[in-house]
Structures are given as structure tokens and as C-alpha cells.
Scaffold this active site. Structure first.
Site, PDB file in Angstrom:
ATOM      1  N   HIS A  93      25.529  -4.514  15.321  1.00  0.00           N
ATOM      2  CA  HIS A  93      24.669  -3.893  16.340  1.00  0.00           C
ATOM      3  C   HIS A  93      24.347  -2.450  15.930  1.00  0.00           C
ATOM      4  CE1 HIS A  93      25.077  -7.206  19.088  1.00  0.00           C
ATOM      5  NE2 HIS A  93      26.306  -6.945  19.486  1.00  0.00           N
ATOM      6  N   TRP A 143      21.860 -16.797  19.280  1.00  0.00           N
ATOM      7  CA  TRP A 143      20.838 -17.769  18.844  1.00  0.00           C
ATOM      8  C   TRP A 143      20.540 -17.585  17.363  1.00  0.00           C
ATOM      9  CZ3 TRP A 143      15.039 -17.477  20.683  1.00  0.00           C
ATOM     10  CH2 TRP A 143      14.389 -18.677  20.361  1.00  0.00           C
TER      11      TRP A 143
END
Ligand code: PAP
Length: 322
Positions: free
Chosen positions: A137, A79
Site C-alpha cells: 500500500h 480481487w
């Protein structure tokens, strides 16, 4: 699951001598799927990722104009990638256009990951014009030194750990759910043993940085984005140096970008319903429900209470709450 059935991103690969030596010195635990996780700089990674992490730690050169998007897996990466891409490129690509790149590409194809890019001519990060949009990440402690020293911007997005666990679990096991795995993986997540875990240490590292260096790190929660997407998008645009002008407000560019990047829009596009990324992931696997609080439909009250207690204890008086 047989090893050969593992997604491509988890299949073992050639590892360098340096990485082999490192791996042999690290604490290890069984992964959620066949294979092992290794604890490097306090966080858990499969051996294949360790090689990539070492490579980017050794080689990556940050630029002050870079925009980093940092997440734990399954916190809303897809998103946010879509929103940052749409914001930065809105003068070239009209968010209303049916020809927009986000209509014909999965957001991951437009916004590469630092640690998963090949170190060769196909490297999408190295070859992008400024500002380079780079996702990772990696926990704060493991960012390449050049990123830590650079003036580049970091946007961090995290999510309530109960929904994060649930989303991670579905992503690993949606094709093969078993109660045994459900309990086993919950226990591992609670101990911080999951991809890039522990959840709490990952979030706290960036939370503290966002308080100390608010001009460098912007900290968002998925739940807040869901509740007030417009104002968060404006804040994001300002932070990354692409503020929404009065004129743009007058023709609702914020709503246009939110609509383009919405779960309903993206998840129903043909490009996101079928096919795989180069990494081997099904593009549809990045879109499940996209809701806040789905944990209530899956976690027992005891499990929820356990995660709440750990969260309270780990986050302490940091000011970060879920
Ligand atoms: P990644 O880290 O592997 O890229 P990521 O995108 O962070 O995955 O996580 C996927 C989650 O974001 C899924 O959550 P769920 O399992 O609870 O449903 C997915 O549905 C959700 N998601 C994907 N796109 C959107 C979107 N446009 N809006 C809101 N949520 C989204």
C-alpha cells in the site's frame, strides 16, 4: 472501542529507537480508531506500520522479475491479488479446478504484503520463487530505493474516492457504526488523514509514473475493471509478462480466471466466509458488496459534492479523473 479490542494489525508493538525518534519528529493526528496516525513522507501511518515501513525501506532488495501490486487499502486489492496469482500460475493450477489454491486459501494468504512480512525465515516474499508476487500500500515516494531502481513491474489499482471512503469506513466500523464517527472520519478522509492517505496524492504519484514509464507502471481503476474485466485481464497478463495465447483464448481461459476470481465465487467459498488471517483480520471482511457506486446509498449529496470538488482541485489537469 477499547485498545485491547483493536484488530491485531493495529495494536501497538515494540518500536526501534530509530522509529521512536522518527515518530517524535512527525506531524500527528488522531486515527479513525484509538491511536495516532503520523505523517511520514507526506502520507499517514499508524506507528506500528512506520516500524515496518522503515524496516522494508532499509532491507528489501527488489529483483527485476518481481511483480508489485500497489493499492490504497479498500481499492480492490483482494480481487487483483487473486487475478494476478491465477494468471501467473495458470499452467500449474488449472483455473477451472476445484483444487485451485484460490479455492482453499484467501487471496491474501497467497500474495504477501511487502511491509507486513516478518523479517525472518517466515518471510513469504524472500522465500518465493520468481516471479515474486508482492503487494504494497506504500505511496511511490516511500517505496524502497531498490524497487525504484529496479526494472520490476508495478500494477496500480485505485478506485473512485467516494467508494474508497465508504469501503474503508465499513471495514473500520461495520461492527460499531456511529453517526459521530461517520462525520468525523469523512472530514478526516477529505483532509487526507486516513491509512496511507491522502488518497489523491497516492493515486497521482503512480498515475504520473504510469505516463512517464508505461513499461514499468500499469494504472488501473476498479470501475474500469468492473466494466470490461476481460480486456483488462488481457492487458494485465501482457504487462506482467504472461500474455494470453491464441490457444488459451480458444478455450476461454480469460473467462475461467474471471469466474475463479469473481466476487460471487470468492465471497461464497468457505475459506473466505470464516476464520481469520494471521494478521487478525476476519477473512470475510475483505468481501462486502464489491460494487461500483455504493456511495450513492450512504453519502449525502453534500458529502459527494465535497469529495468531487476536492478530487477536481487535487487532480487538476493531470488527466486522471474519477
Ligand atoms: P484490502 O486493501 O484491505 O486488501 P481490498 O480488497 O482492496 O481490501 O478492498 C475490499 C473491497 O474490494 C470491498 O469493497 P466494498 O466494501 O465496496 O464491497 C470488497 O467487497 C471488494 N472486493 C473484494 N473482492 C472482490 C472481487 N473479487 N471483485 C470485486 N470486488 C471485490
Amino acid at each position: 472501542m477499547e485498545k485491547s479490542d483493536l484488530p491485531k494489525y493495529l495494536q501497538e508493538e515494540e518500536v526501534s529507537e530509530e522509529c521512536r525518534e522518527l515518530i517524535s519528529s512527525l506531524p500527528t493526528e488522531k486515527d479513525w480508531v484509538p491511536g495516532n496516525l503520523y505523517q511520514y513522507q507526506g502520507f499517514w501511518h499508524p506507528s506500528k506500520y512506520l516500524q515496518k515501513i522503515l524496516t522494508c525501506q532499509n532491507q528489501f532488495q527488489a529483483r527485476a522479475s518481481d511483480i508489485f501490486l500497489v493499492t490504497l487499502p479498500k481499492s480492490g486489492t483482494t480481487w487483483l491479488k487473486a487475478m494476478v496469482f491465477a494468471l501467473v500460475n495458470r499452467t500449474t493450477y488449472d483455473p477451472k479446478s476445484t483444487q485451485h489454491p484460490l479455492v482453499s486459501n484467501n487471496p491474501h494468504e497467497l500474495f504477501p504484503f511487502l511491509e507486513f512480512e516478518p523479517r525472518n525465515d517466515d518471510n513469504q516474499v524472500d522465500s518465493s520463487p520468481p516471479p515474486r508476487l508482492i503487494a504494497t500500500h506504500l505511496p511511490l515516494v516511500s517505496l524502497p530505493e531498490s524497487v525504484k531502481k529496479s526494472a520490476c513491474k508495478l500494477v496500480y489499482l485505485c478506485r473512485n474516492p467516494k467508494d474508497n471512503f465508504l469501503s474503508l469506513w465499513h471495514w473500520h466500523f461495520s461492527n460499531n457504526p456511529t453517526t459521530e464517527k461517520w462525520e468525523e472520519t469523512f472530514e478526516k478522509f477529505s483532509r487526507g488523514v486516513n491509512l496511507y492517505g491522502p488518497f489523491w496524492d497516492h493515486a497521482l504519484g503512480y498515475w504520473k509514473q504510469s505516463l512517464e514509464n508505461p513499461e514499468r507502471v500499469l494504472f488501473f481503476k476498479y470501475e474500469e475493471l468492473k466494466e470490461d474485466p476481460g480486456n483488462h485481464l488481457r492487458k494485465l497478463a501482457e504487462f506482467i509478462g504472461f500474455p494470453i495465447s491464441k490457444e488459451e483464448e480458444s478455450f476461454n481461459v480469460v473467462d475461467q480466471i474471471l469466474e475463479l476470481c469473481s466476487f460471487d465465487h470468492l465471497s461464497n467459498l468457505e475459506v473466505n466466509r470464516t476464520g481469520k488471517l494471521l494478521s487478525g483480520h476476519n477473512k470475510s471482511s475483505f468481501f462486502r458488496r464489491g460494487e461500483v457506486g455504493d456511495w450513492k446509498n450512504h453519502l449525502t449529496p453534500k458529502m459527494a459534492q465535497k469529495l468531487d470538488e476536492i478530487t477536481k482541485e487535487k487532480l487538476g489537469a493531470s488527466g486522471l479523473t474519477f
